[in-house]
Structures are given as structure tokens and as C-alpha cells.
Design an enzyme around this catalytic site. Structure first.
Site, PDB file in Angstrom:
ATOM      1  N   CYS A 123       0.871  -1.192   0.000  1.00 41.98           N
ATOM      2  CA  CYS A 123       0.000   0.000   0.000  1.00 41.98           C
ATOM      3  C   CYS A 123       0.898   1.228   0.000  1.00 41.98           C
ATOM      4  CB  CYS A 123      -0.909   0.002   1.221  1.00 41.98           C
ATOM      5  SG  CYS A 123      -1.826  -1.542   1.466  1.00 41.98           S
ATOM      6  N   GLY A 182       4.692   6.810  -1.641  1.00 47.07           N
ATOM      7  CA  GLY A 182       6.004   6.193  -1.499  1.00 47.07           C
ATOM      8  C   GLY A 182       6.890   6.649  -0.364  1.00 47.07           C
ATOM      9  N   GLY A 183       6.346   7.293   0.660  1.00 45.56           N
ATOM     10  CA  GLY A 183       7.187   7.749   1.763  1.00 45.56           C
ATOM     11  C   GLY A 183       7.951   6.618   2.431  1.00 45.56           C
ATOM     12  N   ASP A 219      -0.038   0.109  -5.397  1.00 40.02           N
ATOM     13  CA  ASP A 219      -1.205   0.808  -4.875  1.00 40.02           C
ATOM     14  C   ASP A 219      -2.317   0.713  -5.902  1.00 40.02           C
ATOM     15  OD1 ASP A 219      -1.336   2.763  -2.278  1.00 40.02           O
ATOM     16  OD2 ASP A 219      -2.887   3.271  -3.734  1.00 40.02           O
ATOM     17  N   ASP A 231      -5.399  -3.538  -9.386  1.00 37.83           N
ATOM     18  CA  ASP A 231      -6.832  -3.432  -9.642  1.00 37.83           C
ATOM     19  C   ASP A 231      -7.567  -3.893  -8.384  1.00 37.83           C
ATOM     20  OD1 ASP A 231      -9.350  -3.310 -10.688  1.00 37.83           O
ATOM     21  OD2 ASP A 231      -9.094  -4.919 -12.154  1.00 37.83           O
ATOM     22  N   CYS A 254      -2.018   3.731  10.968  1.00 40.01           N
ATOM     23  CA  CYS A 254      -1.894   4.961  11.754  1.00 40.01           C
ATOM     24  C   CYS A 254      -3.176   5.129  12.562  1.00 40.01           C
ATOM     25  CB  CYS A 254      -1.603   6.170  10.872  1.00 40.01           C
ATOM     26  SG  CYS A 254      -2.732   6.401   9.484  1.00 40.01           S
ATOM     27  N   ASP A 311       1.043  -1.241   4.916  1.00 37.30           N
ATOM     28  CA  ASP A 311       0.693   0.021   5.588  1.00 37.30           C
ATOM     29  C   ASP A 311      -0.748   0.305   5.195  1.00 37.30           C
ATOM     30  OD1 ASP A 311       0.743   2.453   6.880  1.00 37.30           O
ATOM     31  OD2 ASP A 311       1.818   3.486   5.294  1.00 37.30           O
TER      32      ASP A 311
END
Length: 394
Positions: free
Chosen positions: A210, A214-215, A234, A261, A335, A282
Site C-alpha cells: 500500500c 512512497g514515503g 497501490d 486493480d 496509523c 501500511d
């Protein structure tokens, strides 16, 4: 603008924020930027004061208020100075009627408080709405923390991440030469710790399932020293398209992207099925751990939306498990500080997958929660995260 006019402007903005939260519209920051773009007469002091009023009102109301005025009246209830600005002056708000609606002070929507109380005590819940710091991640492919700290004399090393720098005051990071050179990225220390918990090693095959923009992909690439393979995935084309230029600036040549997809995520990943040394999940979540940065996100969360997110998280864990090689590992992160999205998800995954075990290579931060680790603003000074490491049997 007069002080009273600033309050009225904040009320108008809050009306927009409340409507957007109920209807799935733009975030508060976006709405504020649009508002000032058409009001050039507002000086920097005006903009700052109005923004502070807006966020003070948002942070105070756990449930969406009936109106922007009700939100500001709620704040004024505890401030004689603010109440006095409801004076009916030109461009200012009308005086407060004691019988009119006022937003009730709360940290979170009423339906969510029991869930938060299961994992956090009262002061920790309150800290979820403190102002968040601005953290940078130093890209080990391009520089080191000592050089970055020298470039920002008022900054300090983050307490947990060895590649983190915490700025004393907000700046335009993307205008700084070190950002243009790929040496620094904006990234909360908690996100940095997730990448470090992955323990990605040079030469490995890694899937960021996920990846978004791209962090964490770039953080993984730096830990791998530019050696190995990273497949960043993604389902959001727009977000994923931002990764390539970021990777080029960071010198992360090992990154490749895959657009997935929805519902058929495994189809384009046949070459890494049962072959990845590491898969990072993530997962999409409530974002409750980031309420310091996006406090109006509380108003967008509903029981139905939380249930849909939980279903997505469980499905992504199962997809990721199919990619991990025998003896490989997976890191799951959200998060969120809600057990439904964290500890409970991992317990359910382990019950569905006998033989998998949990264990996380991260010390010195967070505290145990179920089979994983929880980071919180009060305990760690980071955004709120749940992290778990999972290992596939050989």
C-alpha cells in the site's frame, strides 16, 4: 481585518469544513487555502489568526458541530476575550445568545470513546489533539543526520529514529536545497520507525503493498543501501504516480511500481508470489493516530466506515501473506490507535494462518499491545501507530 472580522471569517470557514466532513469533501487545509486565495486583503497576521481560530474549534469538538458558529461559540464559552469579539460590529459575528447551540467539548465522537479508552488512558487520548511537530527523515543514500542538523541549527535529533530530525519551527521544506538534493523528506518519526522495524536488508526482494506516494518505500530503499528490489504497489494511480520523481530525487533506483486493480490485487504480482523476503502492509485505516495533523478527520469517521476499513485490512493481510516466501516476513502497520484495526486484526490473522508467528525487531519505542507494538503521541511523541511483525514458517 479587525479581531471580530477574523472570528467571523473563521465561522465561515468552519461552515465549509463541517459540510465537507459530512459530505466527503476537501480537507480543512485545502479549504483554508482556497478561502484565502480569493481574499487577498487578508494579511499574514489575519491568515494566521483565522487559521488558529478554525483549528481551535475543530480540535475542541469531537462530534461534527451543527454549524461553524456553534463550533466557535463552543470555544468562546471558555474564553471571555473571544466571547467579547462576538460584538455585532461591521464584518464581525453577532453577540452570543445563551440559548443558541454550542459545540460540546470532546476528543472523539461519542461512539468511538469506548474503543479509544480500551487502549489509551485519559491523558493519552487528550494528547491525540496536541499540535504535531514537523519531522524530517534523512536519506542515507544521500547524506547523514549530522550534516542535516548542521543545516538546521534550531532542529534536534528525534529521540527514537536514528535518521530523524525534528524542526523547532515549520518551514517550507520543499524550498530547501537539501530537499531538492534528495537528502531529506518530510516524514513523522513514527513512520520512520515503521520502516526501521521492517529491517529491510541489501539484496532482498521487498513489496510495499500500500505504497501510496512512497514515503515508506523510499525509507526502505535507503535502509537497503540501494541494493535489492522494491515493488511499490497501490490501487490509486494518482498517488502512485508521485513516487517515480521522488525516487529519482532520492537516488532510489531499485524501486519499481505496480498499479493494482481493486479486488484483483494478486494478478499483476505473480512474479513475487511466495517470493518476497518482506512485505509491508501500511493499510488504509481510520487515521486516528494522525488527528493532531487532521483533527477534522474525526468528523468523517463512522461505525460503517470503520467496519469497511477493517474488512479491507483483513483482506490485505491475506493478500500479503500469499506474497511472502517460506521463512519470510511481513510488517503490518496502521496509523490508528483503535484495537479493531490493530491488535484485533493481528489476532484474527494468526487464527486464520496457523504456523505464522509474531515478533517485531524494534526496541526503545512504543509499548506492547496484543501481538504488536503501539506508538502514541503522549508516550512516544510520534503520530499514533500500531505495528506488528509476522513471520511465515519455512
Amino acid at each position: 481585518m479587525t479581531p471580530s472580522a477574523r472570528v467571523q471569517a473563521a465561522i465561515e470557514l468552519l461552515d465549509e469544513v463541517v459540510a465537507a466532513a459530512r459530505g466527503g469533501g476537501a480537507a480543512a487545509d485545502t479549504l483554508i487555502a482556497r478561502y484565502f486565495k480569493t481574499r487577498r486583503y487578508a494579511g499574514s497576521g489575519d491568515r494566521r489568526a483565522i487559521r488558529d481560530h478554525v483549528y481551535a474549534a475543530i480540535r475542541r469538538a469531537g462530534d461534527p458541530p451543527v454549524s461553524g458558529r456553534a463550533a466557535m461559540v463552543g470555544v468562546a464559552a471558555g474564553s471571555p476575550e473571544l466571547s467579547a469579539l462576538f460584538d455585532g460590529s461591521p464584518h464581525g459575528p453577532m453577540p452570543i445568545d445563551p440559548a443558541e447551540p454550542a459545540a460540546v467539548r470532546s476528543v472523539a465522537p461519542a461512539w468511538l470513546m469506548n474503543r479509544l479508552s480500551a487502549s489509551l488512558d485519559g491523558p493519552e487520548i487528550e494528547a491525540m489533539l496536541d499540535r504535531a511537530p514537523l519531522d524530517l527523515r534523512v536519506n542515507r543514500l544521500k547524506g547523514d543526520r549530522a550534516d542535516v542538523l548542521a543545516a538546521f541549527p534550531q532542529a534536534a535529533a528525534t529521540p527514537h529514529s536514528p535518521v530523524g530530525v525534528r524542526l523547532a519551527d515549520p518551514i517550507q521544506v520543499e524550498a530547501h536545497p537539501l530537499w531538492n538534493a534528495g537528502v531529506i523528506e518530510i516524514q513523522d518519526e513514527g513512520s520512520q520507525l515503521i520502516a526501521l522495524a521492517c529491517a529491510a536488508r541489501p539484496g532482498e526482494t521487498v513489496v510495499d503493498l500500500c505504497a501510496g506516494a512512497g514515503g515508506k518505500t523510499l525509507a526502505l530503499a535507503a535502509e537497503m543501501g540501494g541494493e535489492g528490489r522494491i515493488v511499490a504497489c497501490d490501487t490509486d494511480r494518482a498517488r502512485l504516480s508521485r513516487l517515480a520523481p521522488r525516487a529519482a530525487r532520492a537516488g532510489a533506483d531499485a524501486v519499481e511500481t505496480r498499479l493494482l486493480d481493486p479486488g484483483k490485487e494478486l494478478d499483476p504480482l505473480g512474479d513475487v508470489r511466495d517470493a518476497a523476503d518482506l512485505v509491508l502492509v501500511d493499510a488504509p485505516c481510520s487515521g486516528s493516530g494522525t488527528w493532531r495533523r487532521n483533527p477534522e478527520a474525526r468528523w468523517r469517521l463512522t461505525p460503517d466506515r470503520l467496519a469497511r476499513l477493517q474488512a479491507t485490512q483483513a483482506r490485505l493481510l491475506d493478500i500479503a501473506a500469499a506474497l511472502v516466501r517460506p521463512g519470510g516476513r511481513m510488517v503490518y502497520a496502521v496509523c490508528s490507535l483503535i484495537d479493531d484495526e490493530g491488535a484485533d486484526q493481528i489476532a484474527a490473522f494468526l487464527s486464520r494462518n496457523p504456523g505464522w508467528t509474531a515478533g517485531l525487531p524494534l526496541a526503545g519505542a512504543g509499548r506492547a499491545r496484543g501481538q504488536g507494538l503501539m506508538l502514541s503521541p503522549a508516550h512516544d511523541g510520534t503520530d499514533g501507530f500500531f505495528i506488528a511483525g509476522l513471520h511465515r514458517p519455512c
